[in-house]
Write a protein that holds these residues in place. Structure first.
Motif, PDB file in Angstrom:
ATOM      1  N   LYS A  74       0.833  -1.213   0.000  1.00  0.00           N
ATOM      2  CA  LYS A  74       0.000   0.000   0.000  1.00  0.00           C
ATOM      3  C   LYS A  74       0.865   1.260   0.000  1.00  0.00           C
ATOM      4  O   LYS A  74       0.469   2.302  -0.510  1.00  0.00           O
ATOM      5  N   ALA A  75       2.050   1.165   0.600  1.00  0.00           N
ATOM      6  CA  ALA A  75       2.907   2.339   0.770  1.00  0.00           C
ATOM      7  C   ALA A  75       3.912   2.520  -0.359  1.00  0.00           C
ATOM      8  O   ALA A  75       4.748   3.422  -0.296  1.00  0.00           O
ATOM      9  N   VAL A  76       3.867   1.696  -1.402  1.00  0.00           N
ATOM     10  CA  VAL A  76       4.804   1.867  -2.521  1.00  0.00           C
ATOM     11  C   VAL A  76       4.626   3.259  -3.115  1.00  0.00           C
ATOM     12  O   VAL A  76       3.502   3.695  -3.363  1.00  0.00           O
ATOM     13  N   GLU A  77       5.729   3.958  -3.308  1.00  0.00           N
ATOM     14  CA  GLU A  77       5.672   5.304  -3.875  1.00  0.00           C
ATOM     15  C   GLU A  77       5.472   5.201  -5.385  1.00  0.00           C
ATOM     16  O   GLU A  77       6.323   4.675  -6.089  1.00  0.00           O
ATOM     17  N   GLY A  78       4.336   5.691  -5.878  1.00  0.00           N
ATOM     18  CA  GLY A  78       4.049   5.595  -7.311  1.00  0.00           C
ATOM     19  C   GLY A  78       3.759   4.164  -7.703  1.00  0.00           C
ATOM     20  O   GLY A  78       3.083   3.431  -6.978  1.00  0.00           O
ATOM     21  N   ALA A 124       9.353  -2.988  -4.430  1.00  0.00           N
ATOM     22  CA  ALA A 124      10.076  -2.677  -5.661  1.00  0.00           C
ATOM     23  C   ALA A 124       9.404  -1.469  -6.285  1.00  0.00           C
ATOM     24  O   ALA A 124       8.205  -1.504  -6.545  1.00  0.00           O
ATOM     25  N   GLU A 125      10.152  -0.376  -6.482  1.00  0.00           N
ATOM     26  CA  GLU A 125       9.597   0.763  -7.206  1.00  0.00           C
ATOM     27  C   GLU A 125       9.737   0.492  -8.696  1.00  0.00           C
ATOM     28  O   GLU A 125      10.750  -0.048  -9.142  1.00  0.00           O
ATOM     29  N   ASN A 126       8.740   0.906  -9.476  1.00  0.00           N
ATOM     30  CA  ASN A 126       8.621   0.483 -10.880  1.00  0.00           C
ATOM     31  C   ASN A 126       8.673  -1.052 -10.865  1.00  0.00           C
ATOM     32  O   ASN A 126       7.897  -1.679 -10.202  1.00  0.00           O
ATOM     33  N   HIS A 127       9.625  -1.644 -11.587  1.00  0.00           N
ATOM     34  CA  HIS A 127       9.764  -3.095 -11.486  1.00  0.00           C
ATOM     35  C   HIS A 127      11.110  -3.487 -10.901  1.00  0.00           C
ATOM     36  O   HIS A 127      11.258  -4.539 -10.324  1.00  0.00           O
ATOM     37  N   GLN A 128      12.101  -2.655 -11.103  1.00  0.00           N
ATOM     38  CA  GLN A 128      13.472  -3.120 -10.928  1.00  0.00           C
ATOM     39  C   GLN A 128      14.232  -2.437  -9.807  1.00  0.00           C
ATOM     40  O   GLN A 128      15.342  -2.827  -9.490  1.00  0.00           O
ATOM     41  N   LYS A 129      13.624  -1.393  -9.182  1.00  0.00           N
ATOM     42  CA  LYS A 129      14.387  -0.663  -8.172  1.00  0.00           C
ATOM     43  C   LYS A 129      14.159  -1.230  -6.772  1.00  0.00           C
ATOM     44  O   LYS A 129      13.164  -1.884  -6.520  1.00  0.00           O
ATOM     45  N   LEU A 130      15.047  -0.923  -5.872  1.00  0.00           N
ATOM     46  CA  LEU A 130      14.987  -1.316  -4.461  1.00  0.00           C
ATOM     47  C   LEU A 130      15.139  -2.817  -4.249  1.00  0.00           C
ATOM     48  O   LEU A 130      14.758  -3.347  -3.231  1.00  0.00           O
ATOM     49  N   TRP A 132       0.806  -1.447  -9.373  1.00  0.00           N
ATOM     50  CA  TRP A 132       0.589  -0.502 -10.475  1.00  0.00           C
ATOM     51  C   TRP A 132      -0.920  -0.286 -10.622  1.00  0.00           C
ATOM     52  O   TRP A 132      -1.706  -1.216 -10.405  1.00  0.00           O
ATOM     53  N   GLU A 133      -1.314   0.929 -11.006  1.00  0.00           N
ATOM     54  CA  GLU A 133      -2.756   1.204 -11.113  1.00  0.00           C
ATOM     55  C   GLU A 133      -3.444   0.258 -12.089  1.00  0.00           C
ATOM     56  O   GLU A 133      -4.618  -0.072 -11.929  1.00  0.00           O
ATOM     57  N   HIS A 134      -2.714  -0.207 -13.142  1.00  0.00           N
ATOM     58  CA  HIS A 134      -3.367  -1.074 -14.128  1.00  0.00           C
ATOM     59  C   HIS A 134      -3.848  -2.383 -13.500  1.00  0.00           C
ATOM     60  O   HIS A 134      -4.656  -3.080 -14.072  1.00  0.00           O
ATOM     61  N   ALA A 135      -3.341  -2.724 -12.308  1.00  0.00           N
ATOM     62  CA  ALA A 135      -3.736  -3.972 -11.643  1.00  0.00           C
ATOM     63  C   ALA A 135      -5.096  -3.855 -10.947  1.00  0.00           C
ATOM     64  O   ALA A 135      -5.711  -4.874 -10.637  1.00  0.00           O
ATOM     65  N   TYR A 136      -5.533  -2.623 -10.685  1.00  0.00           N
ATOM     66  CA  TYR A 136      -6.746  -2.501  -9.863  1.00  0.00           C
ATOM     67  C   TYR A 136      -7.663  -1.329 -10.217  1.00  0.00           C
ATOM     68  O   TYR A 136      -8.772  -1.238  -9.676  1.00  0.00           O
TER      69      TYR A 136
END
Ligand SMILES: [Fe+2]
Length: 210
Positions: free
Chosen positions: A130-134, A154-160, A174-178
């Protein structure tokens, strides 16, 4: 069985894996239209992007021209992680009628050791997602240095990412998921994910690394 199937194992070209269930199998928690768009358009897009990036890398390699390597490495990590995480996402879900939390076994014991309880593991993964930034992901991993379960974002797909973890279960934030069904109510979508968590698959992945 491979860790998870990325398709195109001959490495000529990656392909989009079929969903392991019908498009409407995750209703009412994830609606059919979202699954269709998410799998057939978004997931396919990452697979296509991965193939296109590999092709451009190969062309540069053949020509001895690495001038575009910085951008291509970014594209490779983005599309490669996007393709892989979506495989994990679909594998990690199942119809509600098949989603059964483990009552015993090695995975549950490990979850208790590292989080105190399965409830605490779910609460931490939900909160992190829930707290993922963006745009990004919540990821349950097996961390290989400490031999323990660990929740990451993971931010975007590959970070953190921490190198040396094996992802066991992921939640797409990602918003496209919900968005079609839940609009901006990401938290409600995340809470409902647990109704369709494929615990048998999580335990299978855990058994393979533990
Ligand atoms: Fe997605």
């Amino acid at each position: 069985m491979p860790w998870f199937y990325l398709g195109g194992l001959d490495l000529e070209e990656y392909t989009l894996p079929e969903l392991p269930y019908a498009y409407d199998a995750l209703e009412p928690h994830i609606d059919e239209q979202t699954v269709r768009l998410h799998h057939d358009r978004h997931h396919q897009g990452y697979v296509n992007g991965l193939n296109a990036t590999l092709k451009r890398l190969a062309e540069g390699r053949t020509a001895g021209d690495f001038s575009a390597v910085k951008a291509l490495m970014k594209d490779l990590a983005f599309h490669g992680s996007g393709a892989a995480l979506h495989n994990l996402y679909w594998e990690g879900l199942c119809p509600t009628s098949e989603s059964r939390e483990p009552k015993s076994g090695a995975f549950l014991n490990q979850a208790k050791r590292d989080f105190g309880s399965l409830e605490a593991l779910k609460a931490e993964l939900s909160a992190a997602t829930k707290a993922v930034e963006g745009s990004g992901w919540g990821v349950l991993t097996w961390e290989l240095l400490g031999n323990r379960l660990l929740v990451l974002q993971a931010e975007n797909h590959q970070k953190l990412t921490i190198w040396g973890v094996r992802p066991l279960f992921v939640i797409d934030a990602w918003e496209h998921a919900y968005y079609l069904k839940y609009q901006n109510r990401r938290a409600e979508y995340v809470d409902n994910i647990w109704n369709i968590a494929n615990w048998a698959e999580i335990e299978r992945k855990f058994k393979a690394v533990e």
